[in-house]
Design a protein around this motif. Structure first.
Motif, PDB file in Angstrom:
ATOM      1  N   LEU A  41      49.640  47.859  43.782  1.00  0.00           N
ATOM      2  CA  LEU A  41      49.724  47.541  45.207  1.00  0.00           C
ATOM      3  C   LEU A  41      50.149  48.764  46.017  1.00  0.00           C
ATOM      4  N   PHE A  42      51.089  49.521  45.457  1.00  0.00           N
ATOM      5  CA  PHE A  42      51.533  50.749  46.133  1.00  0.00           C
ATOM      6  C   PHE A  42      50.372  51.720  46.285  1.00  0.00           C
ATOM      7  N   LEU A  43      49.591  51.891  45.198  1.00  0.00           N
ATOM      8  CA  LEU A  43      48.451  52.804  45.256  1.00  0.00           C
ATOM      9  C   LEU A  43      47.358  52.281  46.182  1.00  0.00           C
ATOM     10  N   LEU A  44      47.281  50.965  46.330  1.00  0.00           N
ATOM     11  CA  LEU A  44      46.310  50.400  47.266  1.00  0.00           C
ATOM     12  C   LEU A  44      46.618  50.877  48.687  1.00  0.00           C
ATOM     13  N   VAL A  45      47.879  50.798  49.073  1.00  0.00           N
ATOM     14  CA  VAL A  45      48.284  51.259  50.407  1.00  0.00           C
ATOM     15  C   VAL A  45      48.072  52.763  50.534  1.00  0.00           C
ATOM     16  N   THR A  60      39.590  50.487  47.857  1.00  0.00           N
ATOM     17  CA  THR A  60      40.817  50.016  48.510  1.00  0.00           C
ATOM     18  C   THR A  60      40.500  49.109  49.705  1.00  0.00           C
ATOM     19  N   ILE A  61      39.447  49.448  50.472  1.00  0.00           N
ATOM     20  CA  ILE A  61      39.072  48.631  51.629  1.00  0.00           C
ATOM     21  C   ILE A  61      38.578  47.261  51.159  1.00  0.00           C
ATOM     22  N   ALA A  62      37.771  47.234  50.095  1.00  0.00           N
ATOM     23  CA  ALA A  62      37.237  45.968  49.577  1.00  0.00           C
ATOM     24  C   ALA A  62      38.351  45.071  49.069  1.00  0.00           C
ATOM     25  N   LEU A  63      39.287  45.648  48.302  1.00  0.00           N
ATOM     26  CA  LEU A  63      40.390  44.848  47.756  1.00  0.00           C
ATOM     27  C   LEU A  63      41.291  44.349  48.876  1.00  0.00           C
ATOM     28  N   LEU A  64      41.581  45.217  49.847  1.00  0.00           N
ATOM     29  CA  LEU A  64      42.422  44.807  50.968  1.00  0.00           C
ATOM     30  C   LEU A  64      41.740  43.703  51.785  1.00  0.00           C
ATOM     31  N   THR A  65      40.424  43.789  51.942  1.00  0.00           N
ATOM     32  CA  THR A  65      39.673  42.748  52.652  1.00  0.00           C
ATOM     33  C   THR A  65      39.776  41.415  51.929  1.00  0.00           C
ATOM     34  N   THR A  68      34.810  45.239  45.122  1.00  0.00           N
ATOM     35  CA  THR A  68      35.980  45.861  44.494  1.00  0.00           C
ATOM     36  C   THR A  68      35.641  46.336  43.087  1.00  0.00           C
ATOM     37  N   ALA A  69      34.963  45.473  42.326  1.00  0.00           N
ATOM     38  CA  ALA A  69      34.592  45.840  40.950  1.00  0.00           C
ATOM     39  C   ALA A  69      33.551  46.956  40.936  1.00  0.00           C
ATOM     40  N   LEU A  70      32.541  46.864  41.805  1.00  0.00           N
ATOM     41  CA  LEU A  70      31.485  47.883  41.831  1.00  0.00           C
ATOM     42  C   LEU A  70      32.040  49.248  42.247  1.00  0.00           C
ATOM     43  N   PHE A  71      32.901  49.269  43.243  1.00  0.00           N
ATOM     44  CA  PHE A  71      33.493  50.538  43.683  1.00  0.00           C
ATOM     45  C   PHE A  71      34.371  51.147  42.596  1.00  0.00           C
ATOM     46  N   ALA A  72      35.108  50.311  41.858  1.00  0.00           N
ATOM     47  CA  ALA A  72      35.972  50.839  40.792  1.00  0.00           C
ATOM     48  C   ALA A  72      35.148  51.524  39.713  1.00  0.00           C
TER      49      ALA A  72
END
Length: 624
Positions: free
Chosen positions: A495-499, A535-540, A571-575
Motif C-alpha cells: 500500500l505504501f508503494l502504491l502511494v 498504480t492508477i488501475a489498482l487505486l481506481t 492491474t494484472a496486465l500492467f504488472a
C-alpha cells in the motif's frame, strides 16, 4: 446456631433480599438529564440527522428522547410517530414466530431443513452426518455464506418469499460443518419464515401481524414502505457527509425489512423481559424466551459459554451483566435493542444515519443506566503455566460472514494473546489498544475493555485439530508469528508503494518533458509508465469499491461494478507488462538506486496481483 453462622446467615439473607429487590426495581438514580446532554452533544458532533432513544422497565417507560430531523431537506422533526428502519431486528420476530410453532408441536429445533423443505436449494458437504437443522438457521451456525452482492442489489418491494428464496441460492452453501461456528447470514431467517408459511398455510407477514403485532399493539409497524411509513418514515443517510439513501426493498423481507417507531419496538422487548407476557397476554412461554436467549450449537457454547448468538437474540456483557437483544443495519440506518430482565432495564436506540454517532449513543445509554450498578464479574480462575501456553499466541480471522470479503479479514483480521507481568492481554494486530483478559476457566476468559464491555472468549479446537479462539462475534484460528505478521507487513508495504508509485509517475512525467526540452531522455520510460498505469488501475479499483457504500451498486452491472472489473484486469496486465518492459530496459538504467526502486515496484505489483489471483479478484464480476 453459632454466632459466626448467624452473621453469615444474616449477610446471606441481606444479599439475597437486596438482589431480589434490585431485580424488581431498576436504579432510580439514573441521570437522564446528563444522558440527554450527552446524546445531543453526540448528534451535534457526528451530524446525526435523527435519533430516538428509549429506556424502560418491564412495564413502564423511564426515559424518551426524540432528537433531530427525519429529513434534512424538509427539517421535519423526529416525533413519537416517526418510524425508523429496524434492519436485522426483524430477525427476532422470526425467532418468536418459530417458537410459537414449536410450542404447538408444529416445528422442532432439531428438524432437518432438507426434510421440511426439499424445494429450498442449499448444499452441505456434511449433510449425511451433520444435516442443516432449524436451530442452525436460527443461531447462524449453518456455515452459509452471506447474501451475494447481486442479492443485496435486488430491489423489488412485492416479491414473494418463496420466489425470493429461489433467486441466487448459491450463497446457501455450508463452508464448515453445521453447528460449529456462528457466522452471521441473512439467508437463514427467511428460510425459517418460509417453513412457518408451509406449516401454517399463511403468509409469514400475515402470521406476524396476527400473532405478534396486534397482541403487542403495534399498529404502524410495517414490512414495506407503505401504510404509516409513507407519512412517518425517516430518510436515511450514509457516512459522515450524510449522503441521502433511497429506500432499500430487501429481497428477503424477514431478514431485515421492518419499519417502526421506537415506542412500538418497546412492547416487543418488554414482552421478552416479562418472559413472553405483555399486559397479561402470554405470547410465548418463559422457557421459550430462555431458549431464545441461549446459544447452544457453537463450539464456544459446548465449552460452557452462555454468551454469543441464540435464536436471533445475541448476548453482550457489560460490567459482568448479560444483556440480550439485537442490532439492525440497512443502507443509512442503524438500530439496537438491549435488555436485562434481572436488572429490569431495557433500551432502544434508532438513528437514520451510518455515521459515527450510533455507537457513541448506545455507549452513552449503557453508561448512564449502569453507572451506579457495581461490577459483577465471575471469580478469576488461576491458570497453570500449561493453560497459559495453550492460550497465548497469534490467531487469524477465520470462518467469515462473507467469503467475497475474506481476503481483507485474512490479511488484517489477526489478534495476539500474550502475557505481561502475570496478566494476560489481547490486542488486535492492526490498530487498537491491548485489553486485559480475566480467566474464568481453563479455556474461557473475559475481555475487560475501558468502556465497561466484558465479552467472553473461548479457546477450543476445530475439526482439523487446530486451536480456535471464539467470542464477541469473532472467529479466529491459531497461526504462527510469521504467519500473522508477514501478510500485514507485506500488505502495508504494498500500500505504501502504491502511494509512492502514483506520486513517482507524476515526477517521471515532469522529468521526461524537462529532459526532452534539453535534448535528453529518461531511461526505461515505457516501464515507468506501465508501473504508473498499474498504480492508477489498482487505486481506481480500491476507490470504486470504497465509494460504493454497502456494495449495493456493485451488485448491479453499472459504472462502479464495471470499473472494478476493468481496473482489476488492467492491474494484472500492467504488472506483467511492467516486468517484461523492465527486463528489456534494465541495462539501460544508469543509476543503481533508480534501478533498484523500479524492481521493488515491479515485485510489489506482482505480489499484489498474485494475492488478487489467489482470491479470484482479477477480472472479478461483482454482479455475477
Amino acid at each position: 446456631m453459632k454466632p459466626n453462622s448467624i452473621k453469615l446467615f444474616a449477610c446471606s439473607v441481606l444479599l439475597v433480599s437486596t438482589t431480589l429487590l434490585f431485580a424488581q426495581s431498576p436504579p432510580r438514580s439514573i441521570q437522564f438529564d446528563t444522558l440527554t446532554k450527552r446524546v445531543d452533544d453526540i448528534i451535534k458532533k457526528h451530524k446525526t440527522p435523527g435519533v430516538q432513544v428509549l429506556v424502560f422497565t418491564k412495564d413502564s417507560l423511564l426515559y424518551k428522547h426524540n432528537a433531530g430531523v427525519k429529513n434534512l431537506k424538509t427539517k421535519e422533526p423526529v416525533t413519537d410517530q416517526t418510524m425508523f428502519r429496524l434492519g436485522s431486528i426483524t430477525k427476532s420476530f422470526v425467532a418468536v414466530s418459530a417458537l410459537m410453532l414449536i410450542e404447538k408441536g408444529q416445528l422442532k429445533l432439531s428438524d432437518e431443513l432438507k426434510k421440511l423443505a426439499p424445494e429450498i436449494q442449499f448444499s452441505n458437504p456434511w449433510e449425511a452426518t451433520d444435516p442443516v437443522r432449524v436451530v442452525h438457521l436460527l443461531e447462524h451456525t449453518t456455515g452459509f455464506d452471506d447474501l451475494a452482492l447481486k442479492a443485496y442489489a435486488f430491489n423489488e418491494p412485492n416479491i414473494a418469499l418463496e420466489k425470493g428464496l429461489a433467486l441466487y441460492p448459491e450463497s446457501r452453501h455450508s463452508r464448515w460443518r453445521p453447528g460449529t461456528f456462528m457466522s452471521y447470514c441473512n439467508s437463514g431467517p427467511p428460510v425459517v419464515a418460509r417453513l412457518i408459511e408451509k406449516k401454517t398455510g399463511q403468509e409469514y407477514e400475515s402470521f406476524v401481524k396476527q400473532r405478534i403485532f396486534e397482541p403487542l399493539g403495534q399498529r404502524s409497524i410495517t414490512f414495506r414502505n407503505d401504510g404509516a411509513a409513507l407519512r412517518n418514515l425517516v430518510t436515511n443517510y450514509s457516512g459522515e457527509d450524510n449522503d441521502e439513501e433511497t429506500y432499500w426493498n430487501i429481497i428477503l423481507r424477514p431478514a431485515g425489512s421492518l419499519n417502526a417507531p421506537a415506542l412500538e419496538l418497546m412492547p416487543f422487548v418488554q414482552m421478552l423481559m416479562n418472559r413472553g407476557i405483555y399486559r397479561g397476554n402470554q405470547l410465548v412461554q418463559p422457557s421459550s424466551v430462555d431458549r431464545m436467549e441461549l446459544p447452544t450449537t457453537t463450539l464456544a457454547a459446548r465449552a460452557g459459554s452462555k454468551e454469543g448468538y441464540g435464536l436471533h437474540n445475541y448476548t453482550t456483557s457489560y460490567k459482568g451483566y448479560l444483556f440480550h437483544g439485537h442490532d439492525g443495519g440497512v443502507n443509512g440506518g442503524l438500530a439496537r435493542y438491549l435488555y436485562n430482565s434481572e436488572l429490569n432495564l431495557g433500551f432502544v436506540v434508532l438513528v437514520n444515519s451510518t455515521g459515527g454517532g450510533f455507537g457513541d449513543i448506545t455507549n452513552a445509554v449503557l453508561d448512564a443506566i449502569m453507572k451506579n450498578v457495581p461490577k459483577r464479574l465471575p471469580p478469576a480462575y488461576k491458570l497453570s503455566d500449561s493453560d497459559k501456553e495453550k492460550l497465548t499466541g497469534y490467531y487469524r480471522g477465520s470462518n467469515p460472514r462473507n467469503d467475497s470479503f475474506y481476503f481483507l479479514e485474512w490479511l488484517a483480521g489477526g489478534v495476539q494473546v500474550y502475557e505481561y507481568k502475570d496478566f494476560l492481554f489481547m490486542k488486535n494486530m492492526v490498530g487498537g489498544e491491548a485489553t486485559q483478559l480475566q480467566p474464568v476457566g481453563a479455556n474461557r476468559f473475559i475481555r475487560l475493555d475501558k468502556k465497561g464491555n466484558t465479552p467472553e472468549f473461548v479457546v477450543s479446537q476445530n475439526d482439523d485439530g487446530q486451536k480456535v479462539l471464539i467470542g464477541d462475534w469473532v472467529n479466529t484460528t491459531e497461526t504462527s508469528a510469521v504467519g500473522a505478521w508477514l501478510p500485514i507487513i507485506l500488505g502495508g508495504f504494498a500500500l505504501f508503494l502504491l502511494v509512492v508509485g502514483v506520486l513517482a509517475g507524476l515526477i517521471w512525467l515532469i522529468r521526461y518533458f524537462v529532459l526532452r526540452r534539453n535534448g535528453q531522455k529518461l531511461s526505461a520510460m515505457p516501464a515507468r509508465m506501465i508501473i504508473w498505469g498499474y498504480t492508477i488501475a489498482l487505486l481506481t479499483m480500491i476507490m470504486a469499491v470504497a465509494v460504493s457504500g454497502r456494495g449495493f451498486e456493485l451488485g448491479n452491472q453499472g459504472l462502479p461494478s464495471l470499473l472494478v472489473f476493468a481496473s482489476s484486469l488492467l492491474t494484472a496486465l500492467f504488472a506483467v507488462g511492467a516486468l517484461v518492459s523492465l527486463i528489456r530496459a534494465n541495462k539501460r538504467i544508469p543509476a543503481k538506486a533508480d534501478r533498484v526502486f523500479l524492481w521493488v515496484m515491479v515485485f510489489s505489483a506482482l505480489l499484489v496481483v498474485g494475492y488478487m489471483l489467489a482470491w479470484g479478484l482479477v477480472g472479478v464480476r461483482t454482479w455475477a
